[in-house]
Design a protein around this motif. Structure first.
Motif, PDB file in Angstrom:
ATOM      1  N   ASP A 146       6.964  -7.788   7.747  1.00  0.00           N
ATOM      2  CA  ASP A 146       6.077  -7.811   8.912  1.00  0.00           C
ATOM      3  C   ASP A 146       4.633  -7.520   8.512  1.00  0.00           C
ATOM      4  OD1 ASP A 146       8.194  -8.388  10.588  1.00  0.00           O
ATOM      5  OD2 ASP A 146       8.453  -6.317  11.294  1.00  0.00           O
ATOM      6  N   VAL A 147       4.448  -6.528   7.650  1.00  0.00           N
ATOM      7  CA  VAL A 147       3.089  -6.150   7.242  1.00  0.00           C
ATOM      8  C   VAL A 147       2.436  -7.279   6.438  1.00  0.00           C
ATOM      9  CG1 VAL A 147       1.757  -4.589   5.764  1.00  0.00           C
ATOM     10  CG2 VAL A 147       3.486  -3.672   7.314  1.00  0.00           C
ATOM     11  N   ILE A 148       3.178  -7.896   5.537  1.00  0.00           N
ATOM     12  CA  ILE A 148       2.624  -9.007   4.760  1.00  0.00           C
ATOM     13  C   ILE A 148       2.127 -10.102   5.698  1.00  0.00           C
ATOM     14  CG2 ILE A 148       3.198 -10.898   3.168  1.00  0.00           C
ATOM     15  CD1 ILE A 148       5.081  -8.939   1.737  1.00  0.00           C
ATOM     16  N   ARG A 149       2.944 -10.416   6.729  1.00  0.00           N
ATOM     17  CA  ARG A 149       2.578 -11.480   7.666  1.00  0.00           C
ATOM     18  C   ARG A 149       1.417 -11.054   8.570  1.00  0.00           C
ATOM     19  NH1 ARG A 149       6.758 -11.399  10.333  1.00  0.00           N
ATOM     20  NH2 ARG A 149       5.977 -10.352  12.211  1.00  0.00           N
TER      21      ARG A 149
ATOM     22  N   GLY B  72       0.823  -1.207   0.000  1.00  0.00           N
ATOM     23  CA  GLY B  72       0.000   0.000   0.000  1.00  0.00           C
ATOM     24  C   GLY B  72       0.854   1.251   0.000  1.00  0.00           C
ATOM     25  N   HIS B  73       0.426   2.233  -0.775  1.00  0.00           N
ATOM     26  CA  HIS B  73       1.142   3.509  -0.817  1.00  0.00           C
ATOM     27  C   HIS B  73       1.269   4.095   0.591  1.00  0.00           C
ATOM     28  CE1 HIS B  73       1.312   4.235  -5.193  1.00  0.00           C
ATOM     29  NE2 HIS B  73       0.137   3.628  -5.256  1.00  0.00           N
ATOM     30  N   SER B  74       2.448   4.619   0.880  1.00  0.00           N
ATOM     31  CA  SER B  74       2.691   5.354   2.129  1.00  0.00           C
ATOM     32  C   SER B  74       2.255   4.568   3.362  1.00  0.00           C
ATOM     33  CB  SER B  74       1.956   6.707   2.102  1.00  0.00           C
ATOM     34  OG  SER B  74       2.260   7.427   0.937  1.00  0.00           O
ATOM     35  N   HIS B  75       2.533   3.279   3.368  1.00  0.00           N
ATOM     36  CA  HIS B  75       2.100   2.458   4.503  1.00  0.00           C
ATOM     37  C   HIS B  75       2.753   2.981   5.788  1.00  0.00           C
ATOM     38  CE1 HIS B  75       1.271  -0.884   7.154  1.00  0.00           C
ATOM     39  NE2 HIS B  75       0.426  -1.346   6.246  1.00  0.00           N
ATOM     40  N   PRO B  76       1.969   3.254   6.824  1.00  0.00           N
ATOM     41  CA  PRO B  76       2.527   3.883   8.031  1.00  0.00           C
ATOM     42  C   PRO B  76       3.630   3.076   8.708  1.00  0.00           C
ATOM     43  CG  PRO B  76       0.251   3.156   8.378  1.00  0.00           C
ATOM     44  CD  PRO B  76       0.507   3.084   6.916  1.00  0.00           C
ATOM     45  N   ARG B  77       3.574   1.753   8.637  1.00  0.00           N
ATOM     46  CA  ARG B  77       4.620   0.943   9.261  1.00  0.00           C
ATOM     47  C   ARG B  77       5.950   1.133   8.544  1.00  0.00           C
ATOM     48  NH1 ARG B  77       3.110  -3.739  11.983  1.00  0.00           N
ATOM     49  NH2 ARG B  77       5.341  -4.287  12.024  1.00  0.00           N
TER      50      ARG B  77
END
Length: 441
Positions: free
Chosen positions: A332-335, A77-82
C-alpha cells in the motif's frame, strides 16, 4: 570476444571493514561476542550501537544520526508508521499459521500476485530469502529431474546448507560442488559490448560442462540486478538470451528478487521485468515486510505440484497473519506514496551526480545501476585495478560524515548504494556531498 578489466585480490565482502578480534572492544561489543561467538558479524572496526531509526535515518546511542544507504530491508523507510500500525493491530488480534483460513493472508497473497506474472499463481510463504531460495531449488529439481544449478561467481543466495552451495561469495575455503557452476557476471569487463551474447555463451558453456559431468541442469538462479557481483543492470534485456539457453537445455529460471524486487529499480516493480522475461520461479524476501521477517516463492501450479507430490511443504511461521499485515502495508505504501517513481527519479539524480564526480575523479572507475540500486567501482588511479583498500577508506570516511554504506563485488571494490525508497532529493544531495569529500580525502 571477452575483454578483461584489471583484476585485484578476491575479497570476502562480510569481512571488509568489519570488526575483527583485537580491535578495541566496547562493553556492548564484548556482550555480543560472548553471545554469538564466531558467528558474530559486526559492521565497522568500531561497531555502532543503534537505538532508533526513522525514514532514511538511524540514530546511535551517542545521539549521532546516520543516513542509511546500506540496509535495503526497511525499504519504505525505517519504522514506517503504516507498517508499525498494521503489525501492532494484527498481533493484538490474531497470529497463527496457514493451516487456518485468515482473510488477511489471502488478501495479501492476492495483492502480491497482482504484481507478478499471471502464470505464477501459487505463492508459498517463508520467513527468509534463504528458505525461499532453498525451496525454489528443490521445486526446480522436482520439475525438471535435473540437479545442476548455474549461478554467478560472486552470488549470494542465502545460508541454508543447500543454498550456501549456490552462494560462492559465502565460501571462505573449498570449492563449489560438482552440481553447481559459477559463471562470470554480466559485465562489460567480461563480455565487452555484447553483454547479452557473452552471458548467454557462458550459460551454454556451463550447460556443456554439466553434460561432461553427467549432470542434468535444473536451473539458472540469478539475482536479477547481480547485487553481490557488483550491480549489473544494463543494458535492459541482456538476461533474456541466457534464460532462453537454460530453458532450451530443459532447465528453469529462478529470479532471486530478494534484493532488487519491490520497486527498487524504479523502471519496474521487479528486477526481472526490466529484462522482459517471465521467470519460472520468483523468490522474495528482505523488503517484503519492511523489517518484519517474511519471504516467499512464487511458482507455476504444475511446478509446485510436482514437488509437493513427493515431499510437500509447510512453514510454521511463513505466511502468518502479522507478516501478511506487514506485507500488505508495504504494498500500500509503495503504491500510495509513489515510491517506485521516487526510486526512478531520485535514482537518476544519484546516478547523474555520481557520474559527474567520476568525470573528474579517476579513482571512480564506473557507475552502474537502476533506480535506487547503484554500484560504484573504485580503482587505483595508476593501474585501474580494483582498489578494496580505497573502498574501505571511503566507507570509513562516509561514516565519519554520517552516511552508512557497504561494499560488493568479487574484489570488494564496489560501493553498494541502496537507500530506502523514501529517500528525498535533499538526502540524495547529502550523500553525494559526503561521497565527493570521501573520495578526495
Amino acid at each position: 570476444m571477452n575483454t578483461q578489466t584489471p583484476q585485484g585480490e578476491v575479497r570476502q565482502i562480510l569481512e571488509m571493514n568489519a570488526f575483527k578480534p583485537g580491535d578495541t572492544k566496547a562493553e556492548a561489543v564484548e556482550r555480543r561476542l560472548a553471545n554469538l561467538g564466531a558467528a558474530s558479524v559486526l559492521f565497522y572496526r568500531q561497531p555502532i550501537e543503534m537505538v532508533a531509526a526513522q525514514g532514511a535515518w538511524m540514530i546511535a546511542r551517542d545521539g549521532t544520526r546516520y543516513l542509511d544507504f546500506y540496509n535495503n530491508v526497511p525499504s519504505v523507510g525505517h519504522s514506517h508508521p503504516r507498517v508499525v500500525e498494521a503489525v501492532a493491530t494484527q498481533i493484538g488480534k490474531l497470529n497463527t499459521n496457514t493451516r487456518y483460513i485468515v482473510a488477511i493472508v489471502d488478501e495479501y497473497l492476492e495483492a502480491l500476485k497482482s504484481h507478478l506474472p499471471a502464470a505464477l499463481s501459487n505463492v508459498v510463504m517463508t520467513c527468509s530469502g534463504s528458505e525461499a531460495n532453498d525451496l525454489a531449488i528443490r521445486v526446480a529439481r522436482a520439475a525438471t529431474g535435473g540437479t545442476g544449478i548455474i549461478v554467478t561467481e560472486t552470488a549470494y543466495h542465502g545460508n541454508t546448507a543447500l543454498v550456501t552451495e549456490t552462494s560462492p561469495s559465502a565460501l571462505k575455503r573449498g570449492s563449489l560442488p560438482d552440481h553447481v557452476i559459477a559463471v562470470p557476471p554480466p559485465s562489460a569487463g567480461h563480455f565487452g559490448n555484447d553483454i547479452a551474447g557473452g552471458f548467454r555463451a557462458s550459460i551454454e558453456a556451463a550447460i556443456a560442462e554439466f553434460g561432461r559431468r553427467g549432470i542434468r541442469p535444473a536451473a539458472l538462479l540469478a539475482d536479477s540486478i547481480f547485487s553481490s557481483d557488483g550491480i549489473f543492470a544494463d543494458p535492459a534485456g541482456f538476461l533474456r538470451p541466457a534464460v532462453e539457453a537454460m530453458r532450451a537445455a530443459g532447465g528453469l529460471f529462478i529470479a532471486d528478487e530478494v534484493q532488487p524486487g519491490f520497486a527498487r529499480t524504479g523502471e519496474a516493480f521487479w528486477g526481472f521485468a526490466r529484462h522482459g522475461v517471465t521467470p519460472d520461479l520468483v523468490t522474495m524476501g528482505k523488503p517484503m515486510g519492511n523489517g518484519f521477517p517474511m519471504a516467499g516463492m512464487a511458482a507455476k501450479p504444475e511446478h509446485l505440484a510436482s514437488f509437493c507430490t513427493d515431499v510437500g511443504y509447510f512453514n510454521t511461521f511463513g505466511g502468518n497473519p502479522v507478516a501478511a499485515a506487514a506485507g500488505l502495508a508495504v504494498l500500500d505504501v509503495i503504491r500510495e506514496q509513489g515510491l517506485q517513481q521516487n526510486a526512478l527519479e531520485t535514482g537518476r539524480l544519484l546516478l547523474d551526480g555520481l557520474r559527474d564526480i567520476a568525470a573528474s575523479e579517476p579513482r571512480v572507475a564506473e557507475v552502474r545501476g537502476a533506480g535506487l540500486f547503484i554500484g560504484v567501482d573504485l580503482a587505483e588511479e595508476e593501474t585501474g585495478r580494483p582498489d578494496a583498500d580505497l573502498t574501505v577508506r571511503v566507507i570509513d570516511a562516509m561514516r565519519d560524515q554520517g552516511v552508512l554504506i557497504g561494499a560488493a563485488g568479487r574484489y570488494g571494490a564496489t560501493l553498494k548504494v541502496r537507500p530506502p525508497l523514501c529517500l528525498n532529493q535533499a538526502e540524495a544531495e547529502q550523500f553525494l556531498s559526503a561521497f565527493r569529500a570521501a573520495i578526495r580525502s
